[in-house]
Structures are given as structure tokens and as C-alpha cells.
Scaffold this active site. Sequence first.
Site, PDB file in Angstrom:
ATOM      1  N   ASN A  62       0.833  -1.199   0.000  1.00  0.00           N
ATOM      2  CA  ASN A  62       0.000   0.000   0.000  1.00  0.00           C
ATOM      3  C   ASN A  62       0.870   1.251   0.000  1.00  0.00           C
ATOM      4  OD1 ASN A  62       0.613  -0.918   2.630  1.00  0.00           O
ATOM      5  ND2 ASN A  62      -1.107   0.177   3.538  1.00  0.00           N
ATOM      6  N   CYS A  73      -4.128   0.642  -2.568  1.00  0.00           N
ATOM      7  CA  CYS A  73      -3.937  -0.610  -1.839  1.00  0.00           C
ATOM      8  C   CYS A  73      -2.845  -1.468  -2.480  1.00  0.00           C
ATOM      9  CB  CYS A  73      -5.221  -1.427  -1.836  1.00  0.00           C
ATOM     10  SG  CYS A  73      -6.596  -0.696  -0.949  1.00  0.00           S
ATOM     11  N   GLU A  75      -2.856  -4.636  -3.257  1.00  0.00           N
ATOM     12  CA  GLU A  75      -3.296  -5.564  -4.313  1.00  0.00           C
ATOM     13  C   GLU A  75      -3.357  -4.872  -5.662  1.00  0.00           C
ATOM     14  OE1 GLU A  75      -4.591  -4.948  -1.385  1.00  0.00           O
ATOM     15  OE2 GLU A  75      -5.652  -6.663  -0.528  1.00  0.00           O
ATOM     16  N   CYS A 112     -10.129  -5.345  -0.017  1.00  0.00           N
ATOM     17  CA  CYS A 112     -11.265  -4.421   0.011  1.00  0.00           C
ATOM     18  C   CYS A 112     -12.090  -4.551  -1.277  1.00  0.00           C
ATOM     19  CB  CYS A 112     -10.780  -2.979   0.191  1.00  0.00           C
ATOM     20  SG  CYS A 112     -10.135  -2.229  -1.319  1.00  0.00           S
TER      21      CYS A 112
HETATM   22  N1  THU Z   1      -5.321  -1.616   2.264  1.00  0.00           N
HETATM   23  C1  THU Z   1      -4.721  -2.423   1.337  1.00  0.00           C
HETATM   24  O1  THU Z   1      -3.557  -2.234   0.968  1.00  0.00           O
HETATM   25  N2  THU Z   1      -5.450  -3.441   0.833  1.00  0.00           N
HETATM   26  C2  THU Z   1      -6.751  -3.707   1.134  1.00  0.00           C
HETATM   27  O2  THU Z   1      -7.367  -4.588   0.529  1.00  0.00           O
HETATM   28  C3  THU Z   1      -7.413  -2.960   2.202  1.00  0.00           C
HETATM   29  C4  THU Z   1      -6.664  -1.799   2.741  1.00  0.00           C
HETATM   30  C5  THU Z   1      -4.546  -0.502   2.806  1.00  0.00           C
HETATM   31  C6  THU Z   1      -5.075   0.867   2.426  1.00  0.00           C
HETATM   32  C7  THU Z   1      -4.538   1.718   3.539  1.00  0.00           C
HETATM   33  O3  THU Z   1      -3.219   2.130   3.187  1.00  0.00           O
HETATM   34  C8  THU Z   1      -4.436   0.780   4.729  1.00  0.00           C
HETATM   35  O4  THU Z   1      -4.568  -0.537   4.207  1.00  0.00           O
HETATM   36  C9  THU Z   1      -5.512   1.003   5.775  1.00  0.00           C
HETATM   37  O5  THU Z   1      -6.760   0.977   5.224  1.00  0.00           O
END
Ligand code: THU
Length: 160
Positions: A62, A73, A75, A112
Site C-alpha cells: 500500500n 492498496c 493488491e 477491500c
Molecule cells: N489496504 C490495502 O492495501 N489493501 C486492502 O485490501 C485494504 C486496505 C490498505 C489501504 C490503507 O493504506 C491501509 O490498508 C488502511 O486501510
Amino acid sequence: MKEINRYIRLIEHDNDSQLAPEVRALLASAIDATQLSYAPYSDFHVGAAIRLEDGTVLLGCNQENAAFPSGLCAERVAFFAAGVQHKGKRIDALAITIRSASKADAQPAAPCGGCLQVMSDVEKRQGSPIRIYLQGNSAPVIEAESVSSFLPFGFSLVGK
Ligand code: THU
């Protein structure tokens, strides 16, 4: 009238010791990727590693931003990197791990909704499932056989 049911199946592994070596390696790559994460605002460091059909492993993590919605994010960072650096290659597996100093017992976290939509689109386009492995700060490991396990009714324009 008819009822439409879709059942999902997840496997919970007590730890990673029973997993195939290439899966353990993918999880280890995802853990490495958490070290590259830029997450000063959430302290929630997400690492993603994807394995392509030719064995190539690509990382994502992220990337947060002072203008919060501008971040992305782990992914999607990995999937979009695959789209530009390895266009046309199938994605076979994805490992997602978490590291957080403030949440020492972080459980495996499902992707997410926004990431699931991106991954679902890729999976439908390539016509083969992307196996997913989730791990928190430690055991257990959750395994899903497909992105559609998490998004059974993903939106699609290509009619699949
Ligand atoms: N985040 C991800 O990298 N992947 C996800 O599927 C959910 C959330 C990150 C976004 C943000 O930088 C941190 O997690 C907190 O939400």
C-alpha cells in the site's frame, strides 16, 4: 421465480507448514513487500505478491498519501504493475499479508471491495481462477480458490 445461490469455500490452515513450497515462498514475498509499504497514516502495512503463469513473482504494497484518497492498496499496485510489465500473462496466485506495530495480533484481512473488483475483472478476462492466500501477523493462513469466493457477483462488461 427462482432462487440463486452461490456458495463459497475457504480453507483455514493452522499455519503455513502444510502449504506447497511455492505458496510458502509467495507468502514470504508478501511479507517482504510489507517492508516496502508506505503507510505512515494507518500503520497498516499490507504486502501483496502475485505469481504469474511463467513463475514470475511481482510485489505490491500500500502507498498512502497526505491527500488520503490518492493512496492505493497493495493488491491494486501489484495487479496494475502486472498489467503494464507483463501484459497478457495469466495471474495464478496472490498472497496478501499484514504488518502493524499497533495491531500485533492482526488477523488475515480480505481484500477491500475496490481491489476485489479489479481482481475480478482480471480473473474474468483471463478465464482462469486466481487462488488467494491471506495471512495476518502470524498463523493461520486462509485460502480461497478464486477471487469470486470473495466477490461472487462481480460487475462485468464482458458478459462472463
Ligand atoms: N489496504 C490495502 O492495501 N489493501 C486492502 O485490501 C485494504 C486496505 C490498505 C489501504 C490503507 O493504506 C491501509 O490498508 C488502511 O486501510
